[in-house]
Design a protein around this motif. Sequence first.
Motif, PDB file in Angstrom:
ATOM      1  N   HIS A 171      31.295  41.630  30.868  1.00 11.59           N
ATOM      2  CA  HIS A 171      30.800  40.375  31.415  1.00 11.59           C
ATOM      3  C   HIS A 171      31.874  39.288  31.421  1.00 11.59           C
ATOM      4  CE1 HIS A 171      26.625  41.802  31.473  1.00 11.59           C
ATOM      5  NE2 HIS A 171      26.902  42.377  30.310  1.00 11.59           N
ATOM      6  N   GLU A 172      33.024  39.558  30.810  1.00  6.38           N
ATOM      7  CA  GLU A 172      34.058  38.543  30.713  1.00  6.38           C
ATOM      8  C   GLU A 172      35.016  38.604  31.905  1.00  6.38           C
ATOM      9  OE1 GLU A 172      34.930  37.744  26.053  1.00  6.38           O
ATOM     10  OE2 GLU A 172      35.642  39.626  26.873  1.00  6.38           O
ATOM     11  N   ARG A 173      35.538  37.445  32.262  1.00  5.20           N
ATOM     12  CA  ARG A 173      36.582  37.392  33.281  1.00  5.20           C
ATOM     13  C   ARG A 173      37.912  37.697  32.625  1.00  5.20           C
ATOM     14  NH1 ARG A 173      38.031  32.953  35.277  1.00  5.20           N
ATOM     15  NH2 ARG A 173      37.051  31.563  33.774  1.00  5.20           N
ATOM     16  N   ILE A 174      38.721  38.529  33.256  1.00  3.80           N
ATOM     17  CA  ILE A 174      40.046  38.886  32.741  1.00  3.80           C
ATOM     18  C   ILE A 174      41.094  38.247  33.651  1.00  3.80           C
ATOM     19  CG2 ILE A 174      41.601  40.761  32.120  1.00  3.80           C
ATOM     20  CD1 ILE A 174      39.016  40.584  30.485  1.00  3.80           C
ATOM     21  N   ARG A 175      42.087  37.648  33.037  1.00  6.30           N
ATOM     22  CA  ARG A 175      43.130  37.022  33.840  1.00  6.30           C
ATOM     23  C   ARG A 175      44.486  37.574  33.446  1.00  6.30           C
ATOM     24  NH1 ARG A 175      42.982  30.869  31.779  1.00  6.30           N
ATOM     25  NH2 ARG A 175      44.054  30.560  33.736  1.00  6.30           N
ATOM     26  N   GLN A 176      45.408  37.549  34.401  1.00  9.64           N
ATOM     27  CA  GLN A 176      46.779  37.986  34.177  1.00  9.64           C
ATOM     28  C   GLN A 176      47.629  36.782  33.808  1.00  9.64           C
ATOM     29  OE1 GLN A 176      47.694  41.246  34.484  1.00  9.64           O
ATOM     30  NE2 GLN A 176      45.703  41.924  35.203  1.00  9.64           N
ATOM     31  N   GLY A 177      48.573  36.992  32.912  1.00 12.36           N
ATOM     32  CA  GLY A 177      49.484  35.926  32.533  1.00 12.36           C
ATOM     33  C   GLY A 177      50.873  36.465  32.280  1.00 12.36           C
ATOM     34  N   GLU A 178      51.840  35.593  32.395  1.00  7.23           N
ATOM     35  CA  GLU A 178      53.228  35.952  32.128  1.00  7.23           C
ATOM     36  C   GLU A 178      53.870  34.916  31.248  1.00  7.23           C
ATOM     37  OE1 GLU A 178      55.522  36.491  35.663  1.00  7.23           O
ATOM     38  OE2 GLU A 178      55.470  38.659  35.479  1.00  7.23           O
ATOM     39  N   GLY A 179      54.729  35.360  30.377  1.00 11.14           N
ATOM     40  CA  GLY A 179      55.502  34.457  29.542  1.00 11.14           C
ATOM     41  C   GLY A 179      56.806  35.106  29.159  1.00 11.14           C
ATOM     42  N   SER A 180      57.464  34.507  28.209  1.00 10.47           N
ATOM     43  CA  SER A 180      58.746  35.014  27.731  1.00 10.47           C
ATOM     44  C   SER A 180      58.685  35.178  26.218  1.00 10.47           C
ATOM     45  CB  SER A 180      59.878  34.052  28.106  1.00 10.47           C
ATOM     46  OG  SER A 180      59.927  33.828  29.502  1.00 10.47           O
ATOM     47  N   GLY A 181      59.702  35.797  25.684  1.00 12.40           N
ATOM     48  CA  GLY A 181      59.845  35.962  24.248  1.00 12.40           C
ATOM     49  C   GLY A 181      61.254  36.417  23.961  1.00 12.40           C
ATOM     50  N   PHE A 182      61.557  36.647  22.687  1.00  9.22           N
ATOM     51  CA  PHE A 182      62.897  37.147  22.355  1.00  9.22           C
ATOM     52  C   PHE A 182      62.830  38.004  21.105  1.00  9.22           C
ATOM     53  CE2 PHE A 182      62.336  32.922  20.650  1.00  9.22           C
ATOM     54  CZ  PHE A 182      62.846  32.964  19.363  1.00  9.22           C
ATOM     55  N   ILE A 183      63.726  38.969  21.034  1.00 16.21           N
ATOM     56  CA  ILE A 183      63.748  39.959  19.957  1.00 16.21           C
ATOM     57  C   ILE A 183      64.457  39.353  18.750  1.00 16.21           C
ATOM     58  CG2 ILE A 183      64.449  42.298  19.325  1.00 16.21           C
ATOM     59  CD1 ILE A 183      64.689  42.850  22.391  1.00 16.21           C
ATOM     60  N   ILE A 184      63.823  39.446  17.580  1.00 13.56           N
ATOM     61  CA  ILE A 184      64.448  38.920  16.362  1.00 13.56           C
ATOM     62  C   ILE A 184      64.732  40.017  15.345  1.00 13.56           C
ATOM     63  CG2 ILE A 184      63.436  36.627  16.630  1.00 13.56           C
ATOM     64  CD1 ILE A 184      61.383  37.428  14.485  1.00 13.56           C
ATOM     65  N   ASP A 185      64.334  41.253  15.671  1.00 15.41           N
ATOM     66  CA  ASP A 185      64.588  42.379  14.774  1.00 15.41           C
ATOM     67  C   ASP A 185      64.876  43.615  15.636  1.00 15.41           C
ATOM     68  OD1 ASP A 185      63.384  44.918  13.255  1.00 15.41           O
ATOM     69  OD2 ASP A 185      64.015  43.464  11.738  1.00 15.41           O
TER      70      ASP A 185
END
Length: 469
Positions: free
Chosen positions: A86-100
């Motif tokens: 019953h929930e609406r699903i949305r697509q999203g994009e972002g960034s990140g970076f590896i620390i290990d």
Amino acid sequence: MKLARLYVLLRVVLLPALLGPVTGMSEPRSPEATSSIANLVEGVKDSVVNVDVQARAAGSEDFFEKFFGMPGGGSGGSGLGEPDPHERIRQGEGSGFIIDPNGLILTNNHVVENAISIRIRLNDGRQFDARVLGRDPLTDLALLKLQGDVKNLPVARLGDSDAVRVGDTVVAIGNPFGLTSSVSAGILSARARDIQSGPYDNFLQTDAAINPGNSGGPLFNVRGEVIGINTAIVGGGSGIGFAVPSNMARALLPQLEKGQIHRGWLGVAVQDLTPELAQALHVPVTQGAIVTDVQPGTPSAAAGLKRDDILTAIDGQPIESSRGLTREIGFRQPQETLTLTVYRGGKAREVKAKLGERPDLEGTTPAPPPEERSDTGHELGLSLREADPRLTPGVKGGALLVDVMPGSPAERAGLQPGMTITEAGGKPVRGPEALSQVIKAQKPGSVLLLRVQVGKSLLLRALPIPAKR
């Protein structure tokens, strides 16, 4: 319009001058001189990743959604779960970076909040699923772990955000609008910005271009060290971006890895000390935090703090404002004992205080597992648990709202996570099960009057009971 074009032209001319030493105006710069950050970018870009997210749609636009259009709001769990049909699903994009090198990724909480699935794309094209190890909505930080056989990944080093100076060159790398590994450069414009996104705001401000999709990506200094995590921009503005300081992220990493954030708590209400108030209170200081209320049964009460006390230092470190006090206490651990410098009646004294654990004042704690909460059913959209008495002074019992389903009768009634229901249909609510029984006893199509408490404020809400149950 002419003014806007003039600004753009000036920016193109002046920016290269910020990227190298000033050598005078007599000789034009060579093409190589204008590429002074190229080696830096080449050395760090492989540590920056793209974060693709499928998330439950929030019931309403939250603070960070205004900046980045990313999933946010609500109080979804810190891990991943199966979507409700019953929930609406949305697509999203972002960034990140590896620390290990074994696959730990630092990003923003609002990028992965309410996530159902997370897919990480590395700069070399490889892709991995990821899960949330821990997240902290109050600082907008989240730590992810790549799944599968992951090792020897390139990492970004966390630098000292306290060492960067206003005017220093900074470089942002991320995936704005899905454009992988986009680079922008600028300067540090200001420090310690409070943009009213949470109680611990202490953002770095930069004019490096930050756009939707940059969220969670790194802000580098000229040594290739991460000194900030890009988080927000001013809507409608240009060249005004904000980043969480790396030192704040470093302080929280051990707790993010464990999946829980514990913060110190005094239990006082405070406001800034101004020069005028200092004169009226006859104290020789002009910076600090004035105690305006002491909650009974809290660490502040146990320490003997009183109204109109002025807190000026913690363990000898100056406190410049009420926000500064909140940040300093919030990054200490529960049960830690502090020495507070307090002015009372115009005279300084030292007071020992043992911190308690900060309650979930904002209602951002992830919802507990099903066995630890009471769900009144899909028809009303309420998830509850036992109330924290620190959130409802003077009230015994109560049912704390931990989740409200978007589009449900509960949401339409104006109920929100973090509210405590203290009365239903004129009867005191002693806990989630008691509230569930009251709701089940209501006639279909009726409206149930609820009394809810947020801090010391009491509000009324009318909860419609569906006609068909």
